[in-house]
Write an enzyme that holds these catalytic residues in place. Sequence first.
Site, PDB file in Angstrom:
ATOM      1  N   ASP A 109      96.586  26.436  20.313  1.00 16.09           N
ATOM      2  CA  ASP A 109      97.424  27.341  21.106  1.00 16.09           C
ATOM      3  C   ASP A 109      96.561  28.550  21.430  1.00 16.09           C
ATOM      4  O   ASP A 109      95.453  28.702  20.897  1.00 16.09           O
ATOM      5  CB  ASP A 109      98.676  27.723  20.274  1.00 16.09           C
ATOM      6  CG  ASP A 109      99.672  28.584  21.056  1.00 16.09           C
ATOM      7  OD1 ASP A 109      99.560  28.661  22.292  1.00 16.09           O
ATOM      8  OD2 ASP A 109     100.553  29.187  20.417  1.00 16.09           O
ATOM      9  N   ARG A 167     109.493  19.116  27.676  1.00 14.19           N
ATOM     10  CA  ARG A 167     110.367  20.235  27.320  1.00 14.19           C
ATOM     11  C   ARG A 167     111.752  20.027  27.936  1.00 14.19           C
ATOM     12  O   ARG A 167     112.776  20.291  27.336  1.00 14.19           O
ATOM     13  CB  ARG A 167     109.771  21.566  27.823  1.00 14.19           C
ATOM     14  CG  ARG A 167     108.520  22.024  27.099  1.00 14.19           C
ATOM     15  CD  ARG A 167     108.770  22.411  25.660  1.00 14.19           C
ATOM     16  NE  ARG A 167     109.798  23.431  25.504  1.00 14.19           N
ATOM     17  CZ  ARG A 167     109.603  24.748  25.597  1.00 14.19           C
ATOM     18  NH1 ARG A 167     108.396  25.218  25.815  1.00 14.19           N
ATOM     19  NH2 ARG A 167     110.590  25.614  25.414  1.00 14.19           N
ATOM     20  N   CYS A 224     100.743  23.775  23.919  1.00 19.87           N
ATOM     21  CA  CYS A 224     102.074  24.092  24.472  1.00 19.87           C
ATOM     22  C   CYS A 224     102.004  24.731  25.857  1.00 19.87           C
ATOM     23  O   CYS A 224     102.986  24.712  26.584  1.00 19.87           O
ATOM     24  CB  CYS A 224     102.829  25.001  23.502  1.00 19.87           C
ATOM     25  SG  CYS A 224     102.056  26.623  23.287  1.00 19.87           S
ATOM     26  N   GLN A 269     109.660  23.933  21.362  1.00 25.19           N
ATOM     27  CA  GLN A 269     108.366  23.352  21.736  1.00 25.19           C
ATOM     28  C   GLN A 269     108.062  22.128  20.884  1.00 25.19           C
ATOM     29  O   GLN A 269     107.568  21.105  21.375  1.00 25.19           O
ATOM     30  CB  GLN A 269     107.263  24.414  21.532  1.00 25.19           C
ATOM     31  CG  GLN A 269     105.876  23.931  21.868  1.00 25.19           C
ATOM     32  CD  GLN A 269     105.722  23.636  23.353  1.00 25.19           C
ATOM     33  OE1 GLN A 269     106.091  24.455  24.183  1.00 25.19           O
ATOM     34  NE2 GLN A 269     105.188  22.472  23.700  1.00 25.19           N
ATOM     35  N   HIS A 318     108.700  28.479  17.118  1.00 22.13           N
ATOM     36  CA  HIS A 318     108.963  27.991  18.482  1.00 22.13           C
ATOM     37  C   HIS A 318     109.483  26.552  18.343  1.00 22.13           C
ATOM     38  O   HIS A 318     108.815  25.588  18.728  1.00 22.13           O
ATOM     39  CB  HIS A 318     107.680  28.049  19.308  1.00 22.13           C
ATOM     40  CG  HIS A 318     107.888  27.896  20.786  1.00 22.13           C
ATOM     41  ND1 HIS A 318     109.145  27.756  21.361  1.00 22.13           N
ATOM     42  CD2 HIS A 318     107.005  27.864  21.823  1.00 22.13           C
ATOM     43  CE1 HIS A 318     109.007  27.645  22.678  1.00 22.13           C
ATOM     44  NE2 HIS A 318     107.727  27.705  22.984  1.00 22.13           N
ATOM     45  N   ARG A 362     114.619  34.329  23.725  1.00 24.22           N
ATOM     46  CA  ARG A 362     113.175  34.449  23.438  1.00 24.22           C
ATOM     47  C   ARG A 362     112.928  35.916  23.107  1.00 24.22           C
ATOM     48  O   ARG A 362     113.084  36.782  23.966  1.00 24.22           O
ATOM     49  CB  ARG A 362     112.356  34.010  24.646  1.00 24.22           C
ATOM     50  CG  ARG A 362     110.892  34.394  24.537  1.00 24.22           C
ATOM     51  CD  ARG A 362     110.030  33.734  25.561  1.00 24.22           C
ATOM     52  NE  ARG A 362     109.807  32.332  25.227  1.00 24.22           N
ATOM     53  CZ  ARG A 362     108.840  31.583  25.747  1.00 24.22           C
ATOM     54  NH1 ARG A 362     108.015  32.099  26.633  1.00 24.22           N
ATOM     55  NH2 ARG A 362     108.703  30.332  25.399  1.00 24.22           N
TER      56      ARG A 362
HETATM   57  N1   CP Z   1     105.227  26.509  26.061  1.00 22.20           N
HETATM   58  C1   CP Z   1     106.060  27.477  26.444  1.00 22.20           C
HETATM   59  O1   CP Z   1     106.985  27.890  25.721  1.00 22.20           O
HETATM   60  O2   CP Z   1     105.818  27.935  27.702  1.00 22.20           O
HETATM   61  P1   CP Z   1     106.458  29.228  28.372  1.00 22.20           P
HETATM   62  O3   CP Z   1     106.015  30.415  27.559  1.00 22.20           O
HETATM   63  O4   CP Z   1     105.920  29.257  29.755  1.00 22.20           O
HETATM   64  O5   CP Z   1     107.947  29.096  28.347  1.00 22.20           O
HETATM   65  N1  NVA Z   2     102.018  31.339  20.595  1.00 26.42           N
HETATM   66  C1  NVA Z   2     102.290  31.578  21.981  1.00 26.42           C
HETATM   67  C2  NVA Z   2     103.148  30.495  22.548  1.00 26.42           C
HETATM   68  C3  NVA Z   2     103.432  30.592  24.009  1.00 26.42           C
HETATM   69  C4  NVA Z   2     104.358  29.531  24.510  1.00 26.42           C
HETATM   70  C5  NVA Z   2     102.949  32.927  22.151  1.00 26.42           C
HETATM   71  O1  NVA Z   2     103.790  33.296  21.319  1.00 26.42           O
HETATM   72  O2  NVA Z   2     102.619  33.629  23.108  1.00 26.42           O
END
Ligand code: CP
Ligand code: NVA
Length: 317
Positions: free
Chosen positions: A234, A302, A274, A142, A139, A112
Amino acid sequence: MKAKIHKKPLKHFLSITDLSAKEILSILSLSQKLKKELKEEDSNKELLKGETLAMIFEKPSLRTRLSFEIGMTQLGGHAIYLAPADIGLNTREPAEDVAQVISSMADLIMARTFKHETIEKLAANSLVPVINALSDLEHPCQILADMLTILEVKRKLKGLSIAYVGDCENNVTHSLCLSCAILGINFSTASPHGYEIKKEILEKAKKLAGKKSRITETSRPQEAVINADVVITDTWISMGDEAEKEKRLRIFKPYQVNKKLMSRAKKDAIFMHCLPAYRGNEVTSEVIDGKQSVVFQEAENRLHAQKALILYLLNYN
Ligand code: CP
Ligand code: NVA
């Protein structure tokens, strides 16, 4: 059991477009089998015994870390959490070196990152599969869980209409748009000017969609959600956007998903997010905690989708 895992061919999962419609559907079907097995027998078979997943995080996480780590444990494998300060990706050590070192020991890498480019560098230098667990661009993990949830509730994917309201220059929106194009789902978005889907993603999606699905953009939420089977939003302030918080709260205000907006979608439309969600900003409590919301089913999925993805990347058959 172990004989069912094959290290070749090497597959990465950096974008949802790394999968064809057939591959996505087969991962979803495996997710459903693993979910059923876990619910009925309280455990899964140890298909990943002796396998290790290294998890690199430059940003916080709840669901992603939980689902990968618990998923590996439930399949008999092991996961190692590497926090931002542990590695110093691109500061203490270049991504290229990190990938070579990890892939000489671990069987899979999950990352990530802030920049999508960092994940691409990891993949280019890794001997084992690299998974995008969220970058500034996409992502895709997700979206596998989202499609699994939609399939569970609506019993189909092809031909449905999904509306996304809010920040469209966003990792979740990008993967969602591309996946709708691949799967033949109509996708409509509503965002303020300047926060539309990135041009190159939109072009790619339109090419992938061909005549299978319609992709439409508007700045009017009321228009985007008409007849939608699924309404998704989101956060307005993604990780990395914190400096723009005040400006974004102001700009996105008319893009809140509330009861009035939901009433313009189909009667049996579902609401998805998400998570983490900011009640009172992108969605009202009434909607996210209401009957149309499937956000916790989506979060749980997930886990099931992640496990199937890992098995797919390790060429399980
Ligand atoms: N939806 C999602 O990716 O959640 P986290 O950021 O908590 O991993
Ligand atoms: N768009 C959000 C998703 C979090 C899971 C971010 O990047 O923070």
